[in-house]
Each structure stands twice: as C-alpha cells, then as structure tokens.
Design a protein around this motif. Structure first.
Motif, short mmCIF file in Angstrom:
data_model
loop_
_atom_site.label_atom_id
_atom_site.label_comp_id
_atom_site.label_asym_id
_atom_site.label_seq_id
_atom_site.Cartn_x
_atom_site.Cartn_y
_atom_site.Cartn_z
N ASN A 94 0.84 -1.20 0.00
CA ASN A 94 0.00 0.00 0.00
C ASN A 94 0.87 1.25 0.00
O ASN A 94 2.00 1.22 0.52
CB ASN A 94 -0.91 0.04 1.23
CG ASN A 94 -1.71 -1.24 1.41
OD1 ASN A 94 -1.26 -2.14 2.11
ND2 ASN A 94 -2.88 -1.31 0.80
N ALA A 95 0.34 2.32 -0.57
CA ALA A 95 1.06 3.60 -0.58
C ALA A 95 0.05 4.74 -0.62
O ALA A 95 -1.00 4.63 -1.27
CB ALA A 95 2.01 3.68 -1.76
N ASN A 111 -3.49 -5.26 -3.82
CA ASN A 111 -4.61 -6.20 -3.92
C ASN A 111 -5.92 -5.48 -3.58
O ASN A 111 -5.97 -4.68 -2.65
CB ASN A 111 -4.42 -7.38 -2.97
CG ASN A 111 -3.11 -8.12 -3.25
OD1 ASN A 111 -2.78 -8.41 -4.40
ND2 ASN A 111 -2.35 -8.40 -2.20
N ASP A 112 -6.96 -5.81 -4.31
CA ASP A 112 -8.26 -5.18 -4.07
C ASP A 112 -8.84 -5.55 -2.71
O ASP A 112 -9.65 -4.81 -2.16
CB ASP A 112 -9.25 -5.58 -5.17
CG ASP A 112 -8.86 -5.01 -6.52
OD1 ASP A 112 -8.15 -3.98 -6.54
OD2 ASP A 112 -9.24 -5.60 -7.56
N ASN A 113 -8.43 -6.71 -2.19
CA ASN A 113 -8.96 -7.15 -0.88
C ASN A 113 -8.07 -6.68 0.27
O ASN A 113 -8.24 -7.11 1.41
CB ASN A 113 -9.10 -8.67 -0.84
CG ASN A 113 -7.77 -9.38 -1.10
OD1 ASN A 113 -6.79 -8.74 -1.47
ND2 ASN A 113 -7.76 -10.69 -0.93
N ASP A 114 -7.12 -5.81 -0.03
CA ASP A 114 -6.21 -5.31 1.01
C ASP A 114 -6.19 -3.77 1.01
O ASP A 114 -5.14 -3.17 1.19
CB ASP A 114 -4.81 -5.87 0.79
CG ASP A 114 -3.88 -5.60 1.97
OD1 ASP A 114 -4.39 -5.52 3.11
OD2 ASP A 114 -2.67 -5.44 1.75
#
Length: 217
Positions: A94-95, A111-114
């Motif tokens: 993530n950023a 990731n879309d789930n994260d």
C-alpha cells in the motif's frame, strides 16, 4: 522441583564413570554451541530486519523525489500512475501520497482485498507494526516540503528468511552436538581407562590383602 533434582542425582550416581565423563563433555560443548549459535541467530535476525528497514527507506526516498512535480502542479493522474509502478515491487502492498493539508492526493493498493484506511501522518520514520513494515517520508525539494509519502510493506519474505535461518541453525546445532558426542567418547577413553585400571587394582588389593601389587602403565 525437588523431586526432579533427586531423580537427576540418583541418575548420576547410577551411571558409570565412563558415561559421566561423556555426559560432562557433551553438556559443556552443548552449552558453548547453543550459546554461540543463539547469539549469532539473534544478531542475524536483527541484521535481516535492519536490511528491510533500509530497503524500505531507500524506496521511500526514491519515490518521493518523483512526487514533487505531481504535487507542485497538482497533477493527480501523474501521481496515481507513479504509485501504480509499485506493482513491480514484490513487498510494498500500500502507498499514500499526502498533500500539505494532510489530504490524500493519490493512493495505491496492490490487492483489491487489502485496501486500507489512510493512516495519520507522522514524521519521517520506518518501523515494524504488526505483520507489516511502515514508512513515512517527507516529500521535499530545495528545502521546501510539498507533502508526505507513506508506504506499507509485507514482512512475509522476512519471516520466511528468518524461518529458514532458524531451521539451518537447528540442523547445525544437531550436527555439532553429534560431533561433540563422538569426540567425548574418544576423550573419555583417555581419562577413564587409567581410572578404571586404578579401581581394579585397588579392589584386588582390598580383596587379597596383597599390598605388593603395583599398577603398571
């Protein structure tokens, strides 16, 4: 506890001199080997963590240099595209790119789930929290701050590396202790043979009352 100590004392009293010598040598070698390898493992784990922190800091520093123009000229699409390049980085998940008013200017999620909530801004720092490594880095150019960059990276590779290292150290410990046992068996022959021979002669003198018996080398 007292029962355990009593059991150990009885056990030591019942084993032969030969096995006592082996036990003493193996125990001494075990203490030295385990202490040495434990200290080495502790140092290696600290080194692995420091390397990941340094790697995270370098990534944050390099990325922040390319963020300046996006923030200065308010080119959000450019900032989003810049953070999208982090897909090539295997451990950054993530950023967030923040403006000076602490609002999110651009963000990235591998990731879309994260997808995560933007964390509160901190001063420049890199550290471990939970299962991730976190980095905050000020976006500066010519002594002027334009915003802040936040990166969150996975520690999975670090954990795998530490696990492999621990398994190797356990295997190395087992091999070294086995070698110590073999050496102990050889060394005890040098020590126990004269003692056993002396005990045999002493017993014979006691039984026969013949004080002219001498022990020969």
């Amino acid at each position: 506890m007292s029962y355990l100590l009593l059991y150990i004392k009885q056990f030591l009293n019942n084993i032969s001199i030969k096995n006592k010598l082996i036990l003493i040598i193996v125990f001494t070698c075990s203490a030295v080997v385990i202490t040495g390898l434990s200290l080495n493992t502790y140092y290696d784990i600290r080194t692995f963590r420091a390397e990941l922190e340094y790697n995270m800091q370098i990534n944050a520093e390099l990325i922040s240099q390319y963020c300046v123009s996006s923030l200065e000229y308010n080119r959000q699409y450019e900032a989003v595209r810049l953070l999208e390049n982090l897909k090539a980085n295997p451990f950054i998940y993530n950023a967030f790119m923040y403006k000076m008013d602490s609002t999110v200017f651009a963000e990235f999620h591998k990731n879309d789930n994260d997808i995560m909530v933007p964390p509160p801004i901190h001063e420049n720092q890199v550290g471990f929290r939970g299962d991730f490594i976190h980095a905050f880095y000020s976006i500066d150019f010519e002594n002027k701050q334009y915003g802040t960059l936040y990166l969150r990276g996975s520690t999975q590779e670090l954990e795998k590396k530490i696990l492999k290292h621990l398994l190797f150290m356990l295997l190395l410990t087992a091999v070294l202790l086995f070698i110590a046992y073999l050496i102990a068996r050889l060394l005890q022959l040098t020590i126990s043979r004269p003692l056993l021979k002396l005990a045999k002669v002493t017993k014979k003198i006691s039984e026969d009352q013949d004080y002219s018996i001498r022990m020969h080398k």
